[in-house]
Write a protein that holds these residues in place. Sequence first.
Motif, mmCIF file in Angstrom:
data_model
loop_
_atom_site.group_PDB
_atom_site.id
_atom_site.type_symbol
_atom_site.label_atom_id
_atom_site.label_comp_id
_atom_site.label_asym_id
_atom_site.label_seq_id
_atom_site.Cartn_x
_atom_site.Cartn_y
_atom_site.Cartn_z
ATOM 1 N N ALA A 1 0.830 -1.200 0.000
ATOM 2 C CA ALA A 1 0.000 0.000 0.000
ATOM 3 C C ALA A 1 0.867 1.253 0.000
ATOM 4 C CB ALA A 1 -0.928 -0.009 1.211
ATOM 5 N N HIS A 2 1.939 1.234 0.779
ATOM 6 C CA HIS A 2 2.830 2.390 0.850
ATOM 7 C C HIS A 2 3.523 2.621 -0.497
ATOM 8 C CE1 HIS A 2 5.182 5.428 2.860
ATOM 9 N NE2 HIS A 2 6.289 4.886 2.402
ATOM 10 N N PHE A 3 3.923 1.540 -1.150
ATOM 11 C CA PHE A 3 4.544 1.664 -2.469
ATOM 12 C C PHE A 3 3.570 2.304 -3.461
ATOM 13 C CE2 PHE A 3 5.442 -0.014 -6.722
ATOM 14 C CZ PHE A 3 6.741 0.439 -6.884
ATOM 15 N N GLY A 4 2.321 1.855 -3.424
ATOM 16 C CA GLY A 4 1.311 2.425 -4.306
ATOM 17 C C GLY A 4 1.105 3.910 -4.052
ATOM 18 N N LEU A 5 1.104 4.295 -2.797
ATOM 19 C CA LEU A 5 0.954 5.707 -2.451
ATOM 20 C C LEU A 5 2.154 6.525 -2.924
ATOM 21 C CD1 LEU A 5 -0.526 5.409 1.144
ATOM 22 C CD2 LEU A 5 -1.716 6.226 -0.898
ATOM 23 N N ARG A 6 3.348 5.952 -2.806
ATOM 24 C CA ARG A 6 4.544 6.653 -3.283
ATOM 25 C C ARG A 6 4.502 6.853 -4.791
ATOM 26 N NH1 ARG A 6 8.213 2.717 -0.934
ATOM 27 N NH2 ARG A 6 9.263 2.871 -2.929
ATOM 28 N N MET A 7 3.992 5.855 -5.510
ATOM 29 C CA MET A 7 3.882 5.987 -6.970
ATOM 30 C C MET A 7 2.839 7.047 -7.335
ATOM 31 S SD MET A 7 6.114 4.147 -8.378
ATOM 32 C CE MET A 7 7.204 4.410 -7.005
ATOM 33 N N GLN A 8 1.755 7.094 -6.576
ATOM 34 C CA GLN A 8 0.747 8.125 -6.823
ATOM 35 C C GLN A 8 1.327 9.520 -6.581
ATOM 36 O OE1 GLN A 8 -2.778 7.448 -4.545
ATOM 37 N NE2 GLN A 8 -3.310 5.559 -5.618
ATOM 38 N N LYS A 9 2.135 9.633 -5.545
ATOM 39 C CA LYS A 9 2.750 10.935 -5.251
ATOM 40 C C LYS A 9 3.711 11.331 -6.366
ATOM 41 C CE LYS A 9 5.314 13.506 -1.837
ATOM 42 N NZ LYS A 9 6.725 13.517 -1.585
ATOM 43 N N ALA A 10 4.464 10.361 -6.874
ATOM 44 C CA ALA A 10 5.434 10.650 -7.924
ATOM 45 C C ALA A 10 4.754 11.093 -9.211
ATOM 46 C CB ALA A 10 6.297 9.429 -8.186
ATOM 47 N N THR A 11 3.554 10.602 -9.459
ATOM 48 C CA THR A 11 2.835 10.962 -10.679
ATOM 49 C C THR A 11 1.813 12.074 -10.438
ATOM 50 O OG1 THR A 11 1.224 9.195 -10.311
ATOM 51 C CG2 THR A 11 3.130 8.679 -11.696
ATOM 52 N N GLN A 12 1.923 12.739 -9.301
ATOM 53 C CA GLN A 12 1.052 13.868 -8.960
ATOM 54 C C GLN A 12 -0.424 13.480 -8.854
ATOM 55 O OE1 GLN A 12 2.427 16.928 -8.267
ATOM 56 N NE2 GLN A 12 4.401 15.963 -8.584
ATOM 57 N N GLN A 13 -0.720 12.243 -8.479
ATOM 58 C CA GLN A 13 -2.097 11.788 -8.359
ATOM 59 C C GLN A 13 -2.565 11.698 -6.909
ATOM 60 O OE1 GLN A 13 -2.177 8.067 -10.404
ATOM 61 N NE2 GLN A 13 -2.121 9.011 -12.429
ATOM 62 N N LEU A 14 -1.656 11.868 -5.971
ATOM 63 C CA LEU A 14 -1.992 11.734 -4.550
ATOM 64 C C LEU A 14 -2.435 13.085 -3.999
ATOM 65 C CD1 LEU A 14 -2.044 9.789 -2.142
ATOM 66 C CD2 LEU A 14 0.288 10.475 -1.647
ATOM 67 N N GLY B 1 -0.676 13.041 3.654
ATOM 68 C CA GLY B 1 -0.606 12.585 5.043
ATOM 69 C C GLY B 1 -0.764 11.083 5.167
ATOM 70 N N THR B 2 -1.365 10.456 4.165
ATOM 71 C CA THR B 2 -1.526 9.004 4.211
ATOM 72 C C THR B 2 -0.188 8.286 4.122
ATOM 73 O OG1 THR B 2 -1.928 8.958 1.823
ATOM 74 C CG2 THR B 2 -3.862 9.021 3.262
ATOM 75 N N LEU B 3 0.805 8.924 3.510
ATOM 76 C CA LEU B 3 2.140 8.333 3.456
ATOM 77 C C LEU B 3 2.704 8.170 4.865
ATOM 78 C CD1 LEU B 3 3.696 10.212 0.426
ATOM 79 C CD2 LEU B 3 3.289 7.766 0.602
#
Length: 71
Positions: free
Chosen positions: A24-37, A41-43
């Motif tokens: 889940a954390h990896f998915g959130l990091r990828m979303q942040k990298a692609t400006q989709q997050l 704070g969820t990270l």
Amino acid sequence: MKAAELRQKDIAGLENEVKELQKAHFGLRMQKATQQLNNTGTLRVTRRDIARAKTILAQKQAEERAKSAAK
């Protein structure tokens, strides 16, 4: 996830929980990298959940080692 909920799980369940939280954390990091997050704070929350689960897992493993060494 609360620590009390994690303490009720066995070692295999905790290992599985850590693995799921890391995914889940990896998915959130990828979303942040692609400006989709939207909520960054969820990270922090998932990172702390991973640490909490790993801490309880280490405690349970230490208890198991102590029990097996006492026999």
